[in-house]
Write an enzyme that holds these catalytic residues in place. Structure first.
Site, short mmCIF file in Angstrom:
data_model
loop_
_atom_site.label_atom_id
_atom_site.label_comp_id
_atom_site.label_asym_id
_atom_site.label_seq_id
_atom_site.Cartn_x
_atom_site.Cartn_y
_atom_site.Cartn_z
N HIS A 268 1.82 -8.58 0.25
CA HIS A 268 2.44 -8.93 -1.03
C HIS A 268 2.01 -10.33 -1.48
O HIS A 268 1.29 -10.46 -2.45
CB HIS A 268 3.96 -8.81 -1.00
CG HIS A 268 4.46 -7.47 -0.58
ND1 HIS A 268 4.09 -6.30 -1.21
CD2 HIS A 268 5.28 -7.08 0.45
CE1 HIS A 268 4.66 -5.26 -0.62
NE2 HIS A 268 5.38 -5.71 0.39
N ASP A 319 2.28 1.04 0.97
CA ASP A 319 3.59 0.49 1.35
C ASP A 319 4.65 1.58 1.50
O ASP A 319 4.66 2.32 2.47
CB ASP A 319 3.99 -0.56 0.32
CG ASP A 319 5.14 -1.45 0.79
OD1 ASP A 319 5.68 -1.20 1.89
OD2 ASP A 319 5.49 -2.39 0.08
#
Length: 456
Positions: A268, A319
């Site tokens: 991220h 993810d």
């Protein structure tokens, strides 16, 4: 020796026709020649790309992609989503974890990914007790990779706390282990992984929220080989909590204290200062971007143009597996930059591939993903594993478009519906867009999903 002939192939130097590949017993490319005769080789039709690496997945979360879309509070955010994730994790028995993970891995293959870094943090039983075999649930991930054929980098996760200086919460009981327990888990996983050819073992301190800062800083010395991944700066609340506890923002702390280098992948890295952005690029680490999940969770927008301008490396991952599709992750990444800056073609490279945005994104994600997974992938080149994704030309825009426009069409228009055949280590796993084992995997997944919805 397997012998393939690719009609059109995206090589490191660009598109080429009639590419002959010789693939050795380990699945690596031992011979390569462009403009070669077909002879007696197996034809791979269409436009053939190196398979894209998926550098961040939580396979079990594939089961909750629809179950986390109901509004239950006046304001929903990442933290309320996390409550659904905890309940999902607690409700899945080992066999269902394997079934759900296999579904996610199969869909990755059908939609343009050929290898995955599985960020695996389910370790204990639903009561929070360790299994007799510390690698019980890691073995289920390995089984899913073996069943589907996807290339695997397995990242057992160190998860020790609910936040800096905060004890674990009850909902986290399947994740929790201290450093000594994690090292035993890591060693047990290494033994199980030997049975899967080509697999790589790394490690992942979950985040500076969920792993002790001293343990994170020590991990690269304790485990001197293999990739290291960590969640960092995904949410503004996380940044504030870490800064209050450690006196530094997450990326700032990792750069200063954890020895971040090319082994590391920071997942991220959404909320970075300009100094952190430049520092992460200088360190040679990979920024692990998951644009679809980041949009689904309302995380924010990565400062991609500044990071790339500083020489930063990135790859993409799925993810939470809310929507699995390789080209869509790259499309969402570029579109997020456009929305933020209110301009177009933000991440294009005007000096290469005719200025193609799609080619710039794909090249960068190949290189960053290969580095993050620590596997010999990411290119159709000598010594690389023969991970290939062919795109249908017949009956599609690709039949008419020039070579320099092919990746733009795949990423921004055609998408994963163009995926035709997929090879991992030279072995064909997907034919005409469908995985060879789809029926069995889909049946097991459907049964697991019914049980999960009843349990929730």
């Amino acid at each position: 020796m397997r012998r393939l002939w690719l009609e059109q192939a995206f090589l490191p130097e660009g598109w080429a026709s009639g590419v002959a590949l010789d693939i050795d017993g380990s699945g690596r490319i031992a011979g390569l020649a462009a403009n070669a005769p077909l002879a007696d080789r197996e034809t791979v039709p269409g436009c053939v790309l190196p398979g894209l690496p998926n550098l961040h997945s939580h396979g079990f979360q594939r089961a909750m992609s629809a179950l986390a879309q109901r509004r239950r509070a006046a304001a929903e955010d990442f933290w309320s989503w996390r409550g659904v994730m905890y309940r999902t994790a607690l409700a899945l028995p080992p066999d269902d974890i394997a079934a759900v993970t296999a579904m996610a891995f199969m869909e990755m293959l059908e939609r343009g990914f050929t290898a995955v870094a599985e960020f695996h943090y389910l370790h204990n039983d639903s009561a929070g007790a360790p299994y007799a075999d510390p690698a019980e649930l890691a073995t289920r991930v390995i089984e899913a990779a073996a069943q589907t054929g996807i290339g695997l980098t397995l990242l057992p996760v160190l998860y020790s706390a609910a936040g800096p200086n905060r004890p674990p919460e009850p909902g986290q009981r399947r994740f929790i282990t201290d450093l000594d327990g994690f090292l035993r888990l890591h060693a047990a996983t290494a033994e199980r992984l030997r049975a899967l050819p080509g697999a790589v073992l790394g490690a992942a301190p979950h985040s500076l929220r969920a792993a002790r800062a001293a343990d994170v800083a020590a991990l690269s010395g304790l485990l001197p080989e293999g990739p290291l991944h960590i969640h960092a700066a995904e949410q503004t609340g996380e940044v504030a909590e870490v800064e209050a506890a450690l006196g530094a923002r997450p990326v700032e702390f990792l750069l200063r204290e954890a020895g971040v280098d090319a082994r590391w992948c920071l997942i991220h890295a959404t909320h970075m200062t300009a100094e952190e952005t430049a520092g992460l690029a200088r360190a040679g680490a990979v920024a692990g971007l998951c644009p679809i999940t980041e949009a689904d969770l309302g995380d924010g927008i990565f400062n991609g143009n500044a990071f790339i301008d500083a020489g930063g490396r990135f790859g993409v991952g799925t993810d939470s597996n809310v929507a699995i599709e390789a080209p869509a992750e790259l499309r969402q990444l570029e579109w997020s930059q456009r929305l933020r800056d209110r301009r177009r073609l933000v991440l294009a490279d005007s000096a290469r591939d005719g200025g193609s945005t799609g080619a710039a994104l794909y090249r960068a994600a190949l290189a960053g993903g290969a580095q993050a997974l620590a596997q010999p992938i990411g290119a159709i080149a000598l010594g690389c594993r023969a991970d290939l994704v062919s795109l249908r030309r017949a009956g599609t825009d690709l039949a008419a478009l020039s070579a320099e426009t092919r990746l733009d069409h795949y990423i921004f228009a055609g998408g994963a519906r163009l995926v035709d055949h997929v090879y991992v280590a030279g072995r064909c796993l997907v034919r005409e867009g469908r995985h060879d084992a789809r029926a069995a995997i889909e049946s097991r997944f459907a049964a697991a999903l019914r049980r999960l919805e009843d349990a929730l």
